[in-house]
Design an enzyme around this catalytic site. Structure first.
Site, PDB file in Angstrom:
ATOM      1  N   LYS A 112     -40.317  16.994  31.030  1.00 57.98           N
ATOM      2  CA  LYS A 112     -39.019  17.580  31.364  1.00 57.98           C
ATOM      3  C   LYS A 112     -39.191  19.087  31.476  1.00 57.98           C
ATOM      4  O   LYS A 112     -39.634  19.746  30.539  1.00 57.98           O
ATOM      5  CB  LYS A 112     -38.010  17.239  30.269  1.00 57.98           C
ATOM      6  N   ASP A 132     -24.538  12.322  22.762  1.00 66.02           N
ATOM      7  CA  ASP A 132     -24.455  12.020  24.193  1.00 66.02           C
ATOM      8  C   ASP A 132     -25.001  10.622  24.462  1.00 66.02           C
ATOM      9  O   ASP A 132     -25.849  10.426  25.305  1.00 66.02           O
ATOM     10  CB  ASP A 132     -25.195  13.073  25.009  1.00 66.02           C
TER      11      ASP A 132
END
Ligand code: NAG
Ligand code: NAG
Ligand code: NAG
Ligand code: NAG
Ligand code: NAG
Ligand code: NAG
Ligand code: NAG
Ligand code: NAG
Ligand code: NAG
Length: 659
Positions: free
Chosen positions: A363, A464
């Site tokens: 990422k 989340d």
């Protein structure tokens, strides 16, 4: 370092280039002539490289070769003298001439001959064939404009002055030789019909005297033919071209040059001086440039550290994962090749890569991402220290060149959202997951959340939970992570009660979030409830915020079905009757309980796990959706969890500080 190498090679090129172009030393050796040698030669029309030799006049094999002339030159000039210092260069040259008479032509005598020439001009004079040997023509003969000096090898007695048909002469601006010597007494026949016959000649010039020598074969000694005082600088310009000329007349012969070596001396003069001045100047300028770049690199380190002490903070933490070098990650992802892209979101982009032959997901946090330093540190130190089979494993991290990068284990099946929604998801025609797999996924996520909430030393909120953050391994085991798709971040423009930024994804957010802007254990449970509904029904969570249309919302839809006692209608129609109805009912009721408007009524993840394993029945839920009341009552649950998050809203994993 690559840059300095470039600079130094540039510098070297400048130095060498300067030396070569300015000093003009000429040195070459053609032991034979090949086609490609014409790059180094200036060749007049009709002159060819054939059979390893230069045919200065056309070959006999060609059409009539009578009355031809030709010239060849080395393509770089030779610096003969220097104006300022009155120095004349010296040179030695040896060459191999092969002159073959065409005896079949019955013309007699054959001719005309060849010459070694030093000339100001490389162009062949018109009408320089026959007696002129390609040196001059009738109008330039005897003119100082001709600017040519020639050592002629004459095979024909063309004039009264020519002593015979085999002589060597020295010509200056004229075909008239200032010196000529017959080769008869040396036993040398210039023009012979044998293949093996050629004569080797040597011209030496020491600055004042020119020596010409010749011999017939390799083994014999050169014989000095003449030694003449000669001031070349009186007749020729500073720079001259060196080469050969030849001609045929009425009677023909081939005039070939078979080998040629030339060694000229260097002249150091004012141009050298120029080199000695410019080279240090260039050197200084380059050093300054090099120094400047180094300086810049050094100084870039400081602004680069936008997040000072990030490494200390990460490595100070007890279980920091491996730290990677940027260049290794760049290599692993083939320079962040778009083809390797797995997903993209507000935080940056996730690439597939290979590190030590293992697949990983990298990422790359985009520079304008909302994921800042604190979130990065939180993610590295939190997930990095968590090890659970249902959590995506963080392998390592990198912070270099203002780039934040995270390396995770690679999940071949991407994220859950690709599998659960119906065919409306265009372009994602993944096979529908069966009940068995869906149950396993829900159970896996529940275990991961329970581990975060209750299993670790410090409580961690995910904040989340959503389908796109549930990663699936090759066996469709769920792993909670956060990369893949975007993490929407809503500026809370629709809420009047708080101006705080709300973290999470609409549709998964518990109603109280819009009031408090805070993440709690209960808001995680709510989001889990929404996820369960999604997985069971195959529907998207829908939009939900305080003021939006509730009918569009999966939670309200389920409460409605529950009120009508049709709760099993929520089950994904693609799931054929293979499932156990009682288990399904229990799971739907559990989901409703998780989505209870009152956070204190929601079960804990521990209870959720017990329900999923069948140890305890699902919590009781009221027959109708209770109204959302705030503040929620009764405040029986632990409140302290509410105090965690306001400092670091954006992180998916936040380590609470208060516990
Ligand atoms: C020129 O080349 C020939 C053949 O390769 C060689 O025999 C001769 O020694 C060379 N001359 C010089 C000065 O190197
Ligand atoms: C070659 O030139 C000479 C002198 O100019 C001339 O007499 C002769 O006819 C020419 N030969 C040919 C074949 O053109
Ligand atoms: C030419 O040859 C002579 C004698 O062999 C030698 O002394 C001299 O250095 C040579 N000159 C060049 C420019 O090679
Ligand atoms: C001699 O050569 C020069 C230069 O090529 C040319 O201008 C001139 O006309 C030629 N003279 C004759 C008589 O052909
Ligand atoms: C060429 O010029 C020289 C003078 O430099 C002269 O002696 C000679 O006769 C001329 N040759 C011809 C063929 O015109
Ligand atoms: C030179 O060679 C030619 C042709 O073979 C011949 O006619 C002539 O007699 C030879 N001259 C000498 C001096 O060898
Ligand atoms: C060249 O060949 C001829 C005849 O084949 C022979 O007589 C002569 O000796 C040879 N010369 C050399 C230098 O090899
Ligand atoms: C030319 O020859 C003379 C006499 O053999 C000799 O003294 C001189 O050094 C030679 N010059 C060159 C440049 O070879
Ligand atoms: C080479 O030349 C020398 C002297 O001119 C002569 O004695 C010898 O026979 C020649 N060699 C060949 C192979 O022709």
């Amino acid at each position: 370092m690559c840059f300095s190498q470039v600079v130094w090679s540039l510098l070297l090129a400048v130095l060498l280039g300067g030396a070569l172009t300015q000093v003009g030393c000429l040195d070459f050796n053609f032991s034979t002539f090949k086609k490609e040698d014409d790059h180094n030669l200036i060749i007049t029309k009709g002159t060819t490289i054939l059979l390893n030799a230069i045919q200065v006049t056309p070959d006999v094999a060609n059409d009539p070769i009578t009355n031809y002339s030709g010239r060849i030159f080395y393509n770089k000039p030779f610096r003969l003298w220097s104006k300022s210092k009155k120095i004349t260069a010296s040179f030695n040259t040896t060459f191999d001439l092969k002159i073959t008479p065409d005896l079949s032509s019955k013309q007699s005598p054959v001719g005309e001959g060849m010459a070694f020439i030093l000339a100001a001009d490389t162009t062949l004079p018109q009408k320089s064939e026959g007696q002129w040997l390609g040196i001059v023509n009738a109008s330039t003969n005897g003119s100082h404009q001709a600017k040519i000096v020639a050592v002629e090898f004459d095979t024909r007695k063309s004039y009264e002055e020519d002593i015979d048909d085999k002589h060597v002469g020295l010509d200056v601006n004229s075909i008239h030789s200032i010196e000529q010597v017959s080769l008869t007494k040396y036993g040398i026949n210039l023009s012979k019909p044998y293949l093996n016959s050629s004569i080797k000649a040597r011209v030496q010039y020491g600055g004042k005297v020119m020596n010409v020598s010749a011999k017939t074969n390799k083994t014999s000694e050169y014989k000095l033919i003449f030694s003449l005082p000669l001031e070349l600088c009186s007749y020729l310009p500073e720079k001259v071209y060196v080469g050969f000329s030849a001609s045929t007349g009425n009677a023909i012969q081939t005039n070939c040059l078979r080998s040629w070596e030339f060694h000229g001396s260097k002249i150091a003069d004012e141009e050298m001086l120029w080199v000695w001045i410019t080279v240090p100047a260039v050197l200084i300028v380059f050093s300054m440039i090099v120094f400047y770049f180094y300086w810049q690199r050094r100084h870039r380190v400081q602004p680069e550290d936008a997040y000072p002490r990030i490494e200390d903070q990460i490595q100070g933490s007890s279980m920091a994962p491996q730290k990677f070098k940027f260049k290794d990650l760049r290599k692993a992802t083939r320079n962040f090749n778009p083809k390797n892209k797995l997903g993209k979101g507000g935080f940056g982009t996730v690439y597939k890569g290979f590190l030590a032959n293992k697949e990983v997901a990298v990422k790359r946090v985009s520079k304008d991402s909302s994921q800042g330093k604190q979130e990065f540190i939180a993610e590295v130190t939190t997930i990095g220290s968590l090890h659970h089979r249902n959590l995506v494993r963080l392998i390592g991290w990198c912070y270099e060149r203002r780039e934040l990068l995270l390396v995770y284990e690679f999940m071949p099946n991407c994220s859950l959202d690709r599998f659960i929604y119906g065919n409306e998801e265009l372009g994602m025609e993944e096979p529908t997951l069966g009940w068995e797999r869906r149950h396993t996924i829900i159970y896996g996520v529940a275990q991961a959340l329970d581990h975060l909430h209750n299993g670790c030393e410090k409580r961690v909120l995910h904040r989340d939970i959503k389908a796109s953050n549930i990663m699936l391994d090759s066996e469709f085991n769920a792993k909670l992570g956060d990369f893949g798709l975007s993490r929407t971040l809503q500026q809370s423009e629709n809420t009047h009660h708080t101006t705080e930024v709300i973290a999470g994804t609409l549709g998964y957010m518990a109603p109280e979030t819009f009031l408090t802007g805070r993440a709690t254990v209960e808001t995680d449970v709510y989001a889990f409830g929404v996820l369960v509904l999604e997985v069971v029904s195959g529907r998207k969570p829908g939009n939900q915020n305080e003021q939006s249309d509730y009918n569009n919302n999966i939670v309200h839809w389920l409460w409605d079905l529950h009120r009508q006692e049709r709760i099993l209608d929520a089950i994904d129609s693609r799931l054929t009757k293979e499932f156990d109805e009682e288990g399904m009912l229990s799971m739907l009721v559990l989901a409703l309980a998780c989505c209870h408007p009152n956070p204190h009524q929601r079960p804990s993840m521990r209870t959720v796990l017990q329900v999923l394993t069948g140890e305890v029945p699902p919590p009781l839920v009221p027959p109708e959706r209770p109204a959302f009341v705030w503040p929620a009552m009764p405040p029986s649950f632990n409140e302290d969890a509410e105090n965690f998050s306001s400092g670091s809203q954006l992180s998916p994993f936040t380590k609470p500080t208060g516990r």
